[in-house]
Scaffold this motif. Structure first.
Motif, PDB file in Angstrom:
ATOM      1  N   PRO A  88       0.815  -1.213   0.000  1.00 54.62           N
ATOM      2  CA  PRO A  88       0.000   0.000   0.000  1.00 54.62           C
ATOM      3  C   PRO A  88       0.853   1.269   0.000  1.00 54.62           C
ATOM      4  CG  PRO A  88       0.041  -1.007   2.188  1.00 54.62           C
ATOM      5  CD  PRO A  88       0.695  -1.982   1.256  1.00 54.62           C
ATOM      6  N   SER A  89       0.318   2.295  -0.664  1.00 52.02           N
ATOM      7  CA  SER A  89       0.977   3.595  -0.701  1.00 52.02           C
ATOM      8  C   SER A  89      -0.035   4.638  -0.232  1.00 52.02           C
ATOM      9  CB  SER A  89       1.431   3.899  -2.124  1.00 52.02           C
ATOM     10  OG  SER A  89       1.680   5.285  -2.268  1.00 52.02           O
ATOM     11  N   SER A  90       0.362   5.474   0.731  1.00 55.56           N
ATOM     12  CA  SER A  90      -0.562   6.489   1.248  1.00 55.56           C
ATOM     13  C   SER A  90      -0.929   7.478   0.134  1.00 55.56           C
ATOM     14  CB  SER A  90       0.047   7.220   2.438  1.00 55.56           C
ATOM     15  OG  SER A  90       1.279   7.795   2.065  1.00 55.56           O
ATOM     16  N   TYR A  91      -0.046   7.635  -0.865  1.00 63.11           N
ATOM     17  CA  TYR A  91      -0.344   8.532  -1.998  1.00 63.11           C
ATOM     18  C   TYR A  91      -1.628   8.085  -2.702  1.00 63.11           C
ATOM     19  CZ  TYR A  91       0.171  11.034  -6.401  1.00 63.11           C
ATOM     20  OH  TYR A  91      -0.048  11.823  -7.496  1.00 63.11           O
ATOM     21  N   TYR A  92      -1.843   6.771  -2.774  1.00 66.09           N
ATOM     22  CA  TYR A  92      -3.051   6.245  -3.409  1.00 66.09           C
ATOM     23  C   TYR A  92      -4.112   5.878  -2.362  1.00 66.09           C
ATOM     24  CZ  TYR A  92      -0.011   6.179  -7.446  1.00 66.09           C
ATOM     25  OH  TYR A  92       0.856   6.561  -8.434  1.00 66.09           O
ATOM     26  N   GLY A  93      -3.963   6.423  -1.144  1.00 73.02           N
ATOM     27  CA  GLY A  93      -5.009   6.295  -0.125  1.00 73.02           C
ATOM     28  C   GLY A  93      -5.007   4.988   0.636  1.00 73.02           C
ATOM     29  N   GLU A  94      -3.897   4.245   0.602  1.00 71.56           N
ATOM     30  CA  GLU A  94      -3.878   2.962   1.298  1.00 71.56           C
ATOM     31  C   GLU A  94      -2.760   2.898   2.343  1.00 71.56           C
ATOM     32  OE1 GLU A  94      -3.862   0.364  -2.450  1.00 71.56           O
ATOM     33  OE2 GLU A  94      -5.155  -0.768  -1.072  1.00 71.56           O
ATOM     34  N   THR A  95      -3.031   2.104   3.391  1.00 73.24           N
ATOM     35  CA  THR A  95      -2.014   1.752   4.389  1.00 73.24           C
ATOM     36  C   THR A  95      -2.199   0.260   4.651  1.00 73.24           C
ATOM     37  OG1 THR A  95      -3.522   2.062   6.247  1.00 73.24           O
ATOM     38  CG2 THR A  95      -2.257   4.016   5.522  1.00 73.24           C
ATOM     39  N   ALA A  96      -1.289  -0.332   5.432  1.00 72.68           N
ATOM     40  CA  ALA A  96      -1.468  -1.747   5.776  1.00 72.68           C
ATOM     41  C   ALA A  96      -2.812  -1.942   6.495  1.00 72.68           C
ATOM     42  CB  ALA A  96      -0.309  -2.226   6.655  1.00 72.68           C
ATOM     43  N   ASP A  97      -3.237  -0.942   7.291  1.00 77.51           N
ATOM     44  CA  ASP A  97      -4.515  -1.073   8.008  1.00 77.51           C
ATOM     45  C   ASP A  97      -5.704  -1.072   7.049  1.00 77.51           C
ATOM     46  OD1 ASP A  97      -3.193  -1.171  10.433  1.00 77.51           O
ATOM     47  OD2 ASP A  97      -3.245   1.012  10.688  1.00 77.51           O
ATOM     48  N   THR A  98      -5.658  -0.221   6.019  1.00 78.11           N
ATOM     49  CA  THR A  98      -6.793  -0.229   5.076  1.00 78.11           C
ATOM     50  C   THR A  98      -6.792  -1.520   4.259  1.00 78.11           C
ATOM     51  OG1 THR A  98      -5.660   0.900   3.217  1.00 78.11           O
ATOM     52  CG2 THR A  98      -6.716   2.303   4.877  1.00 78.11           C
ATOM     53  N   VAL A  99      -5.592  -2.067   3.986  1.00 76.90           N
ATOM     54  CA  VAL A  99      -5.519  -3.343   3.266  1.00 76.90           C
ATOM     55  C   VAL A  99      -6.176  -4.445   4.095  1.00 76.90           C
ATOM     56  CG1 VAL A  99      -3.949  -5.160   2.459  1.00 76.90           C
ATOM     57  CG2 VAL A  99      -3.492  -2.758   1.882  1.00 76.90           C
ATOM     58  N   VAL A 100      -5.826  -4.487   5.387  1.00 77.54           N
ATOM     59  CA  VAL A 100      -6.383  -5.517   6.265  1.00 77.54           C
ATOM     60  C   VAL A 100      -7.908  -5.377   6.326  1.00 77.54           C
ATOM     61  CG1 VAL A 100      -6.526  -6.209   8.703  1.00 77.54           C
ATOM     62  CG2 VAL A 100      -4.277  -5.877   7.611  1.00 77.54           C
ATOM     63  N   ALA A 101      -8.395  -4.136   6.435  1.00 78.63           N
ATOM     64  CA  ALA A 101      -9.850  -3.915   6.481  1.00 78.63           C
ATOM     65  C   ALA A 101     -10.496  -4.359   5.163  1.00 78.63           C
ATOM     66  CB  ALA A 101     -10.146  -2.438   6.754  1.00 78.63           C
ATOM     67  N   ALA A 102      -9.840  -4.046   4.040  1.00 79.77           N
ATOM     68  CA  ALA A 102     -10.394  -4.412   2.729  1.00 79.77           C
ATOM     69  C   ALA A 102     -10.431  -5.929   2.567  1.00 79.77           C
ATOM     70  CB  ALA A 102      -9.564  -3.778   1.609  1.00 79.77           C
ATOM     71  N   LEU A 103      -9.356  -6.607   2.971  1.00 84.67           N
ATOM     72  CA  LEU A 103      -9.319  -8.067   2.850  1.00 84.67           C
ATOM     73  C   LEU A 103     -10.455  -8.696   3.659  1.00 84.67           C
ATOM     74  CD1 LEU A 103      -5.458  -8.671   3.163  1.00 84.67           C
ATOM     75  CD2 LEU A 103      -6.842  -8.844   1.075  1.00 84.67           C
ATOM     76  N   GLY A 104     -10.766  -8.083   4.803  1.00 87.28           N
ATOM     77  CA  GLY A 104     -11.836  -8.587   5.658  1.00 87.28           C
ATOM     78  C   GLY A 104     -13.204  -8.517   5.003  1.00 87.28           C
ATOM     79  N   ARG A 105     -13.334  -7.675   3.964  1.00 89.15           N
ATOM     80  CA  ARG A 105     -14.629  -7.534   3.276  1.00 89.15           C
ATOM     81  C   ARG A 105     -14.761  -8.485   2.092  1.00 89.15           C
ATOM     82  NH1 ARG A 105     -14.767  -1.619   1.474  1.00 89.15           N
ATOM     83  NH2 ARG A 105     -16.782  -2.240   0.620  1.00 89.15           N
ATOM     84  N   LEU A 106     -13.684  -9.215   1.771  1.00 85.74           N
ATOM     85  CA  LEU A 106     -13.700 -10.023   0.548  1.00 85.74           C
ATOM     86  C   LEU A 106     -14.297 -11.418   0.718  1.00 85.74           C
ATOM     87  CD1 LEU A 106     -10.327  -9.130  -1.220  1.00 85.74           C
ATOM     88  CD2 LEU A 106     -12.650  -8.396  -1.819  1.00 85.74           C
ATOM     89  N   GLY A 107     -14.443 -11.871   1.980  1.00 86.08           N
ATOM     90  CA  GLY A 107     -14.946 -13.226   2.226  1.00 86.08           C
ATOM     91  C   GLY A 107     -16.106 -13.635   1.336  1.00 86.08           C
ATOM     92  N   PRO A 108     -17.183 -12.814   1.281  1.00 82.97           N
ATOM     93  CA  PRO A 108     -18.372 -13.217   0.518  1.00 82.97           C
ATOM     94  C   PRO A 108     -18.131 -13.348  -0.989  1.00 82.97           C
ATOM     95  CG  PRO A 108     -18.874 -11.416   2.041  1.00 82.97           C
ATOM     96  CD  PRO A 108     -17.391 -11.572   2.038  1.00 82.97           C
TER      97      PRO A 108
END
Ligand code: MG
Length: 341
Positions: A51-71
């Motif tokens: 993740p790059s903060s320039y594109y609005g991502e951090t490791a925390d947003t990645v973890v949150a996003a991965l958590g939404r992918l289950g379904p």
């Protein structure tokens, strides 16, 4: 009903050998996310989010996003088109999170078929261009030391985009006559960029990456018109749909997996850029060999490569594609062909 692939992940902290400075800032510690997909037989596909903060991502947003992918996780790795589309619909942005899962799906598909990704794509690994090695912004004496340390690499990419550009470039040229590319990371105005062109020509610079801010398309076009040195859009070009608007304003575009969000989107970017007669480069974030290898597999299709992200690390937790001496060696093991060190 078939069981969906199981997604697990781990945040890894990696450090660069030297603090790494570009026009936007400096850091030496980076949190990367190692993603694993496991199928019903226990086979694993791996991918990495950078993740790059320039594109609005951090490791925390990645973890949150991965958590939404289950379904929306598929039952197997082969319906890649639908799997990537479902992730895009679910997450919208979050490109580095999506590309980590995309890479893991491709890795698992290759392992299931017993072939490395480049082979599934019908590519000849010998056609991969040489990779450049990046020298971050620094004081002249440190720059000279870094250039000497980069002795095995035949092409250097120099970070610029500050009032110290001339000192930076002259320090580099004092110790090497290698081909040089520069990357301003949008740090110049169009006027500043054009004022630097004579210096860049004097220094024998062969390519300029993202001279002006990503949103300044008129500035990019003006610099392109004034420059005899090819101009490549990086921050201004995230996905394939950005490319038609850049045609005529640049000579080439740079793909990064952390921008485009999927391996199939990276291939689409190559096709769209070619259709607009643009050269195609691949770049990277500071990443481990897991992330680098996912991009390395399509380098036989490219003109320019800058995949030094893992080579800049103090310790690389993975073994995959290598860029020793700038030469890209693609794994021959199935899938991405990456192992834990
Ligand atoms: Mg760049």
């Amino acid at each position: 009903m078939s069981v969906a692939l199981k997604l697990s992940f781990e945040v890894l902290e990696v450090r660069t050998r030297h603090p790494f400075t570009i026009a936007r800032g400096t850091s030496d510690a980076y949190r990367r996310v190692w993603v694993r997909l496991t199928d019903a037989d226990g086979a694993e596909g791996w991918g990495e989010a950078d993740p790059s903060s320039y594109y609005g991502e951090t490791a925390d947003t990645v973890v949150a996003a991965l958590g939404r992918l289950g379904p929306v996780l598929p039952a197997g790795p082969f319906d890649l088109e639908n799997a990537e589309a479902a992730m895009l619909r679910t997450l919208g942005g979050n490109p580095s999170a999506r590309v980590a899962v995309s890479a893991a799906l491709h890795d698992l598909a290759g392992k299931r078929l017993g072939a490395p990704l480049w082979k599934l794509w019908g590519l000849d690994p010998a056609r991969a261009p040489l990779s450049s090695f990046t020298i971050g912004l620094d004081a002249p004496e440190i720059v000279r030391a870094k250039v000497r340390e980069a002795a095995p690499y035949p092409i250097l990419k120099i970070k610029v985009g500050t009032p110290d550009d001339e000192a930076m470039l002259r320090a580099v040229r004092e110790v090497t006559d290698k081909p040089l590319r520069v990357d301003a990371n949008g740090g110049w105005s169009a006027k500043q960029a054009m004022a630097r062109l004579p210096l860049l020509e004097e220094m024998g610079v062969e390519l300029v990456e993202q001279p002006v801010a990503a949103g300044d398309l008129a500035g990019l076009a003006a610099v392109h018109r004034a420059s005899r040195i090819p101009i490549v859009a990086d921050e201004a070009c995230q996905v394939a749909a950005d490319i038609p608007g850049l045609a005529g304003a640049v000579d080439g575009i740079s793909i990064k997996l952390a921008k485009c969000g999927s391996l199939r989107e990276a291939l689409r970017m190559i096709a769209v850029a070619r259709a607009h007669h643009l050269s195609v480069m691949v770049g990277c974030m500071i990443e481990t060999s897991l992330g680098i290898t996912a991009a390395a597999h399509f380098t036989p299709l490219l003109d320019l490569v800058d995949l030094d992200g893992a080579a800049l690390l103090a310790h690389d937790p993975f073994v995959g594609a290598s860029i020793d001496g700038g030469r890209i060696t693609l794994p021959t093991a199935p899938g991405l062909g990456v192992t834990r060190r």
